[in-house]
Design a protein around this motif. Sequence first.
Motif, PDB file in Angstrom:
ATOM      1  N   ALA A  30       1.199   1.231   3.136  1.00 16.11           N
ATOM      2  CA  ALA A  30       1.746   2.029   2.040  1.00 16.11           C
ATOM      3  C   ALA A  30       1.238   3.464   2.091  1.00 16.11           C
ATOM      4  CB  ALA A  30       1.389   1.381   0.700  1.00 16.11           C
ATOM      5  N   MET A  37       3.443   6.936   2.731  1.00 10.50           N
ATOM      6  CA  MET A  37       3.369   8.163   1.939  1.00 10.50           C
ATOM      7  C   MET A  37       3.214   9.389   2.832  1.00 10.50           C
ATOM      8  SD  MET A  37       1.032   7.290  -1.395  1.00 10.50           S
ATOM      9  CE  MET A  37       1.001   9.027  -1.763  1.00 10.50           C
ATOM     10  N   ILE A  90       7.306  -2.361 -12.440  1.00  9.04           N
ATOM     11  CA  ILE A  90       7.243  -1.694 -11.142  1.00  9.04           C
ATOM     12  C   ILE A  90       8.543  -0.944 -10.857  1.00  9.04           C
ATOM     13  CG2 ILE A  90       7.087  -2.089  -8.650  1.00  9.04           C
ATOM     14  CD1 ILE A  90       5.252  -4.440  -9.246  1.00  9.04           C
ATOM     15  N   SER A 133       8.848   3.162 -10.603  1.00 10.21           N
ATOM     16  CA  SER A 133       9.354   3.747  -9.359  1.00 10.21           C
ATOM     17  C   SER A 133      10.573   4.614  -9.611  1.00 10.21           C
ATOM     18  CB  SER A 133       9.699   2.642  -8.356  1.00 10.21           C
ATOM     19  OG  SER A 133       8.563   1.866  -8.047  1.00 10.21           O
ATOM     20  N   GLY A 156       0.134  -5.173  -6.035  1.00 10.72           N
ATOM     21  CA  GLY A 156       0.997  -4.109  -5.544  1.00 10.72           C
ATOM     22  C   GLY A 156       1.141  -2.976  -6.539  1.00 10.72           C
ATOM     23  N   PHE A 157       1.261  -3.296  -7.822  1.00  8.69           N
ATOM     24  CA  PHE A 157       1.360  -2.258  -8.852  1.00  8.69           C
ATOM     25  C   PHE A 157       0.070  -1.446  -8.947  1.00  8.69           C
ATOM     26  CE2 PHE A 157       1.122  -1.014 -13.417  1.00  8.69           C
ATOM     27  CZ  PHE A 157       2.141  -0.072 -13.384  1.00  8.69           C
ATOM     28  N   HIS A 171      -2.033  -0.939  -6.516  1.00 12.04           N
ATOM     29  CA  HIS A 171      -2.085  -0.098  -5.326  1.00 12.04           C
ATOM     30  C   HIS A 171      -1.182   1.127  -5.479  1.00 12.04           C
ATOM     31  CE1 HIS A 171      -3.584  -3.559  -2.506  1.00 12.04           C
ATOM     32  NE2 HIS A 171      -4.519  -3.096  -3.314  1.00 12.04           N
ATOM     33  N   ASN A 172      -0.022   0.931  -6.099  1.00 15.16           N
ATOM     34  CA  ASN A 172       0.856   2.076  -6.339  1.00 15.16           C
ATOM     35  C   ASN A 172       0.193   3.102  -7.242  1.00 15.16           C
ATOM     36  OD1 ASN A 172       2.886   0.975  -4.778  1.00 15.16           O
ATOM     37  ND2 ASN A 172       3.901  -0.027  -6.494  1.00 15.16           N
ATOM     38  N   LEU A 178      -2.507   4.970  -5.209  1.00 20.26           N
ATOM     39  CA  LEU A 178      -1.973   5.959  -4.271  1.00 20.26           C
ATOM     40  C   LEU A 178      -1.473   7.219  -4.977  1.00 20.26           C
ATOM     41  CD1 LEU A 178      -0.054   3.621  -1.794  1.00 20.26           C
ATOM     42  CD2 LEU A 178      -2.243   4.774  -1.440  1.00 20.26           C
ATOM     43  N   ARG A 179      -1.395   7.206  -6.286  1.00 19.80           N
ATOM     44  CA  ARG A 179      -1.028   8.409  -7.036  1.00 19.80           C
ATOM     45  C   ARG A 179      -2.228   9.302  -7.322  1.00 19.80           C
ATOM     46  NH1 ARG A 179       4.041   7.926  -9.792  1.00 19.80           N
ATOM     47  NH2 ARG A 179       4.996   5.875  -9.413  1.00 19.80           N
TER      48      ARG A 179
END
Length: 313
Positions: free
Chosen positions: A89, A93, A222, A226, A273-274, A276-277, A280-281
Amino acid sequence: LTRVRSTLTRVRSRSCCYLKPGPHPQPAVRGVSGGGAGAGWYGGLADSAPVHLAEQFLVGVQQVSGLPWWASIAVGTLSVRTLVTLPLAAYQMVIVAKVEALQVEISELAKRLQYEVSVRAKERGWTDKQCQFQFKRNLRRIVSQLYVRDNCHPFKASLLVWVQLPLWISLSLALRNLSLDQLGSESTSELAAGGALWFPDLTAPDWTWILPVCLGLTNMLIVEVSSLHRPTGSRLQRLVLNSFRALSVLMIPIAASVPSSMALYWLTSSLVGFSHNLLLRSPVVHRLLQLQTQRSDSPYRDLLAALVNKYLK
């Protein structure tokens, strides 16, 4: 006659012995896993090597950690998504940021190419169709050269999907095989008593629907998060967004009809997964990845404000 009668008596006695009720070994069916997956392509998929490797991984995590099965599933999911999908992921990016950074250069080169094609068209008498053909062909060549120069072909951004989807399917089928093993293996019996709270039996569906509903709400969150950073103006983009929303709702009855171990894995995977999202922000992550695009210094506050403005106002 006496000898015939005695022979018939012995045959009848043996036949009665053979026909006595009792357990009989079931013939093995090729392509059918212990979970009763059935014949055909689905049975072959459930009995494939990746699924068996996933079974060994899950059993190994439970045996090494000594945790109950519900915690072992959560730990295994967290480890796989952190060690495998999180780096992919982050790489995605980086590729997307490079592609976005090239858009300005591509736009300038497209204007210059358009002028050169118009000049060449006057010299050679090209029609409008020939001009469009020459422009598109040369623009594709230029864009491909830019992707090679910056090592950011858009296909590389899809590596996450090509890895995450087979991994998700393999672990899901592995848990199904372990939960529905008709041979009564030790792992199946431990799964039957390895649940917690309202789902004590991981081999049975969650009849309270708590896990399925939580899964649906998490997936919907999610999708909505997104969609905040993606344009949804065109008809195709709205169709894709609504399809993901419908899939999130459809997963609720599906998760309610499968063993609780699968529903727990799906929910844990979505939550990880959420998270991790969100990770990554972070501006710290962006600096570590050396992203060239401009990002907000307060992404979480901006995300919350965007959600409030879109759905609560």
